[in-house]
Design a protein around this motif. Structure first.
Motif, PDB file in Angstrom:
ATOM      1  N   SER A  50       5.306   9.081   6.190  1.00 30.74           N
ATOM      2  CA  SER A  50       4.353   8.283   5.437  1.00 30.74           C
ATOM      3  C   SER A  50       2.945   8.777   5.732  1.00 30.74           C
ATOM      4  O   SER A  50       2.597   9.032   6.885  1.00 30.74           O
ATOM      5  CB  SER A  50       4.482   6.814   5.842  1.00 30.74           C
ATOM      6  OG  SER A  50       3.500   6.037   5.210  1.00 30.74           O
ATOM      7  N   SER A  97      -1.109   7.856   5.065  1.00 30.46           N
ATOM      8  CA  SER A  97      -2.065   6.838   4.606  1.00 30.46           C
ATOM      9  C   SER A  97      -3.009   7.431   3.579  1.00 30.46           C
ATOM     10  O   SER A  97      -3.586   8.487   3.791  1.00 30.46           O
ATOM     11  CB  SER A  97      -2.873   6.289   5.776  1.00 30.46           C
ATOM     12  OG  SER A  97      -2.035   5.600   6.660  1.00 30.46           O
ATOM     13  N   ASP A 116       1.137  -2.216   2.438  1.00 30.70           N
ATOM     14  CA  ASP A 116       1.537  -3.094   3.530  1.00 30.70           C
ATOM     15  C   ASP A 116       0.277  -3.683   4.160  1.00 30.70           C
ATOM     16  O   ASP A 116      -0.747  -3.014   4.264  1.00 30.70           O
ATOM     17  CB  ASP A 116       2.343  -2.323   4.573  1.00 30.70           C
ATOM     18  CG  ASP A 116       2.904  -3.222   5.670  1.00 30.70           C
ATOM     19  OD1 ASP A 116       3.270  -4.377   5.358  1.00 30.70           O
ATOM     20  OD2 ASP A 116       2.961  -2.779   6.828  1.00 30.70           O
ATOM     21  N   CYS A 117       0.370  -4.922   4.589  1.00 30.00           N
ATOM     22  CA  CYS A 117      -0.728  -5.576   5.284  1.00 30.00           C
ATOM     23  C   CYS A 117      -0.415  -5.608   6.772  1.00 30.00           C
ATOM     24  O   CYS A 117       0.722  -5.846   7.163  1.00 30.00           O
ATOM     25  CB  CYS A 117      -0.935  -6.993   4.771  1.00 30.00           C
ATOM     26  SG  CYS A 117      -1.498  -7.038   3.072  1.00 30.00           S
ATOM     27  N   SER A 118      -1.414  -5.364   7.584  1.00 32.83           N
ATOM     28  CA  SER A 118      -1.261  -5.395   9.032  1.00 32.83           C
ATOM     29  C   SER A 118      -2.280  -6.350   9.629  1.00 32.83           C
ATOM     30  O   SER A 118      -3.415  -6.428   9.171  1.00 32.83           O
ATOM     31  CB  SER A 118      -1.456  -4.004   9.632  1.00 32.83           C
ATOM     32  OG  SER A 118      -0.471  -3.133   9.176  1.00 32.83           O
ATOM     33  N   SER A 128      -5.159  -3.871   4.554  1.00 35.44           N
ATOM     34  CA  SER A 128      -4.153  -3.478   3.574  1.00 35.44           C
ATOM     35  C   SER A 128      -4.135  -1.955   3.516  1.00 35.44           C
ATOM     36  O   SER A 128      -5.171  -1.328   3.337  1.00 35.44           O
ATOM     37  CB  SER A 128      -4.495  -4.038   2.193  1.00 35.44           C
ATOM     38  OG  SER A 128      -4.497  -5.438   2.238  1.00 35.44           O
ATOM     39  N   VAL A 180       3.500   2.911  -1.268  1.00 38.32           N
ATOM     40  CA  VAL A 180       3.818   1.606  -0.701  1.00 38.32           C
ATOM     41  C   VAL A 180       2.521   0.947  -0.247  1.00 38.32           C
ATOM     42  O   VAL A 180       1.530   1.627   0.032  1.00 38.32           O
ATOM     43  CB  VAL A 180       4.795   1.706   0.497  1.00 38.32           C
ATOM     44  CG1 VAL A 180       6.142   2.232   0.065  1.00 38.32           C
ATOM     45  CG2 VAL A 180       4.232   2.562   1.604  1.00 38.32           C
TER      46      VAL A 180
END
Length: 157
Positions: free
Chosen positions: A129, A131, A85-87, A117, A83
């Motif tokens: 999850s 990283s 995802d932007c934070s 990202s 996956v």
């Protein structure tokens, strides 16, 4: 030999002093209190602040390290998928590199700060999850508006 040492043995191009430094670094991060900076790291380890600065100049492929780690840590019988995802990270400093306007989902609008990202591997059965890679989104160059002409151009006819 622990998992970190076995992963570092597999990675090409890493010298023995760098391996020793990385093992000390990862262990010290887990033990230290407060902010993780060179001064605090030197307080909680046998290495000096100058040593940390010197070693951080050298490149290290964290994505490859994380990939090797996940290959050993994940159960091969479990289903995994990637996956992205932007934070958004709020930053109020004026001199923060890469600070620009990015969309903040919490506020529902664009705000000044940083954006990262993250690519993660999710294990469905355990709902965990991990990283794999984190990259800062580069800021766009600021475009200065074009000044309007104060005088009308003269016709040459």
């Amino acid at each position: 030999m622990n998992i970190m040492e076995s992963i570092l043995q597999q990675m090409p191009g890493i010298s023995q002093p760098q391996k020793k430094f990385l093992i000390t670094l990862f262990s010290t991060i887990l033990l230290s209190y407060g902010k993780i900076n060179f001064t605090n790291l030197s307080r909680y380890s046998c290495l000096s602040e100058k040593t940390y600065r010197r070693h951080f100049i050298k490149s290290f492929n964290f994505t490859q390290f994380n990939q090797y780690f996940l290959e050993q840590a994940l159960n091969p019988e479990h289903t995994v998928f990637a996956v992205i995802d932007c934070s958004f990270l709020i930053k109020s400093c004026k001199k923060t590199d890469g600070k620009a306007y990015f969309y903040n989902g919490v506020a529902g609008k664009s705000e000044q700060g940083l954006e990262i990202s993250v690519i993660s591997i999710v294990e469905i059965e355990t709902r965990l999850s991990y990283s794999l890679s984190v990259q800062q989104t580069p800021s766009r160059p600021q475009i200065k508006p074009v000044k309007k002409l104060t005088q009308k151009p003269k016709n040459s006819w």
